[in-house]
Motif scaffolding. Structure first.
Motif, PDB file in Angstrom:
ATOM      1  N   VAL A 171       0.834  -1.206   0.000  1.00 43.54           N
ATOM      2  CA  VAL A 171       0.000   0.000   0.000  1.00 43.54           C
ATOM      3  C   VAL A 171       0.871   1.259   0.000  1.00 43.54           C
ATOM      4  N   TYR A 172       1.925   1.244   0.811  1.00 38.41           N
ATOM      5  CA  TYR A 172       2.804   2.426   0.901  1.00 38.41           C
ATOM      6  C   TYR A 172       3.455   2.736  -0.443  1.00 38.41           C
ATOM      7  N   GLU A 173       4.011   1.712  -1.095  1.00 34.70           N
ATOM      8  CA  GLU A 173       4.680   1.946  -2.377  1.00 34.70           C
ATOM      9  C   GLU A 173       3.690   2.412  -3.437  1.00 34.70           C
ATOM     10  N   ALA A 174       2.478   1.855  -3.404  1.00 36.03           N
ATOM     11  CA  ALA A 174       1.457   2.275  -4.376  1.00 36.03           C
ATOM     12  C   ALA A 174       1.084   3.741  -4.170  1.00 36.03           C
ATOM     13  N   LEU A 175       0.902   4.134  -2.902  1.00 40.02           N
ATOM     14  CA  LEU A 175       0.568   5.531  -2.603  1.00 40.02           C
ATOM     15  C   LEU A 175       1.723   6.457  -2.955  1.00 40.02           C
ATOM     16  N   LYS A 176       2.937   6.029  -2.649  1.00 38.71           N
ATOM     17  CA  LYS A 176       4.098   6.873  -2.941  1.00 38.71           C
ATOM     18  C   LYS A 176       4.261   7.087  -4.444  1.00 38.71           C
ATOM     19  N   ASP A 177       4.038   6.041  -5.229  1.00 37.43           N
ATOM     20  CA  ASP A 177       4.113   6.191  -6.690  1.00 37.43           C
ATOM     21  C   ASP A 177       3.063   7.168  -7.201  1.00 37.43           C
ATOM     22  N   ARG A 178       1.893   7.142  -6.572  1.00 37.63           N
ATOM     23  CA  ARG A 178       0.811   8.022  -7.006  1.00 37.63           C
ATOM     24  C   ARG A 178       1.130   9.492  -6.717  1.00 37.63           C
ATOM     25  N   PHE A 179       1.840   9.751  -5.623  1.00 32.85           N
ATOM     26  CA  PHE A 179       2.115  11.134  -5.220  1.00 32.85           C
ATOM     27  C   PHE A 179       3.500  11.621  -5.647  1.00 32.85           C
ATOM     28  N   THR A 180       4.246  10.785  -6.337  1.00 33.74           N
ATOM     29  CA  THR A 180       5.581  11.181  -6.791  1.00 33.74           C
ATOM     30  C   THR A 180       5.552  11.487  -8.283  1.00 33.74           C
ATOM     31  N   THR A 181       6.105  12.633  -8.641  1.00 38.88           N
ATOM     32  CA  THR A 181       6.208  13.014 -10.052  1.00 38.88           C
ATOM     33  C   THR A 181       7.676  13.267 -10.378  1.00 38.88           C
ATOM     34  N   ALA A 182       7.941  13.577 -11.623  1.00 37.87           N
ATOM     35  CA  ALA A 182       9.319  13.849 -12.043  1.00 37.87           C
ATOM     36  C   ALA A 182       9.862  15.113 -11.385  1.00 37.87           C
ATOM     37  N   ASP A 183       8.962  16.023 -11.000  1.00 33.14           N
ATOM     38  CA  ASP A 183       9.399  17.312 -10.447  1.00 33.14           C
ATOM     39  C   ASP A 183       9.262  17.410  -8.933  1.00 33.14           C
ATOM     40  N   THR A 184       8.362  16.639  -8.343  1.00 30.98           N
ATOM     41  CA  THR A 184       8.126  16.771  -6.906  1.00 30.98           C
ATOM     42  C   THR A 184       8.130  15.409  -6.222  1.00 30.98           C
ATOM     43  N   LYS A 185       8.540  15.437  -4.966  1.00 32.88           N
ATOM     44  CA  LYS A 185       8.508  14.242  -4.134  1.00 32.88           C
ATOM     45  C   LYS A 185       7.601  14.506  -2.940  1.00 32.88           C
ATOM     46  N   PRO A 186       6.997  13.471  -2.379  1.00 27.51           N
ATOM     47  CA  PRO A 186       6.108  13.672  -1.219  1.00 27.51           C
ATOM     48  C   PRO A 186       6.855  14.317  -0.058  1.00 27.51           C
ATOM     49  N   SER A 187       6.170  15.233   0.626  1.00 26.25           N
ATOM     50  CA  SER A 187       6.767  15.862   1.806  1.00 26.25           C
ATOM     51  C   SER A 187       6.811  14.866   2.961  1.00 26.25           C
TER      52      SER A 187
END
Length: 212
Positions: A6-22
């Motif tokens: 679940v964590y990796e799936a959520l992290k992939d959803r909120f990670t883009t080429a320009d921004t990383k999750p806070s």
């Protein structure tokens, strides 16, 4: 598996080429995945605690499960299916703390090491970040671990608050970090090996998929 999936799936959803999750976003994502993992894994945890502590009980109170499946079936048949989720709140709370301590803190430590030190994204960085994550996870989970074990192993029907109150009265606040060293000896290597292998698996996956 639930926590990491679940964590990796959520992290992939909120990670883009320009921004990383806070940091707060990482904490929120790890909390959700940890809670789900705690709920799903609660029956197994109960059987684990019961089978480990069975020999310490008086002979007339021992459950003498033959194996984990026998324990699951007998618990459901003799005590009701709901009994398998006894202690689900402290267990899920512990899973939330463990997931935050491991997953969120690992990502934060790894990011800091890559940004603040000359270290590269390699085995040394993965080892250092996972070691620190293991220490954080052990520290924040210790109080919940103690209470979870008392709740799941108890043959009496006491509320969590009653157990906390009684334990504090008899042992003082030292109970919160009772067994810290053996806990770290268990959680530390587990955390290190988990992330070292996870990072290597990710590298292999990227190479196979041509994502590097």
């Amino acid at each position: 598996m639930t926590r990491f999936g679940v964590y990796e799936a959520l992290k992939d959803r909120f990670t883009t080429a320009d921004t990383k999750p806070s940091f707060l976003t990482l904490v929120a994502m790890s909390s959700v995945s940890g809670f789900l993992g705690g709920v799903i894994g609660n029956p197994g945890d109960i059987l684990n605690v019961r089978m480990q502590h069975d020999a310490a009980l008086p002979p007339e109170q021992r459950r003498k499960y033959k194996h984990v499946f026998d324990g699951l079936l007998r618990t459901a048949r003799e005590e009701g299916v709901a009994r398998l989720w006894r202690g689900v709140w402290p267990n899920s709370s512990r899973a939330v703390l463990m997931t935050v301590g491991q997953l969120a803190s690992y990502d934060v430590f790894k990011r800091m090491l890559l940004e603040k030190t000359p270290l590269q994204d390699n085995l040394t960085t993965h080892f250092a970040a996972s070691f620190m994550a293991g220490f954080v996870a052990t520290t924040i989970c210790s109080p919940v671990d103690v209470i979870k074990t008392k709740v799941m192993g108890s043959t009496e029907h006491k509320s969590i608050m009653k157990i906390v109150t009684d334990t504090t009265r008899t042992e003082g606040l030292r109970w919160m970090f009772k067994g810290f060293v053996p806990s770290f000896i268990r959680v530390g290597p587990h955390t290190i090996l988990t992330f070292v292998f996870l990072e290597q698996h990710k590298n292999i996956y990227r190479k196979l998929k041509g994502l590097e």
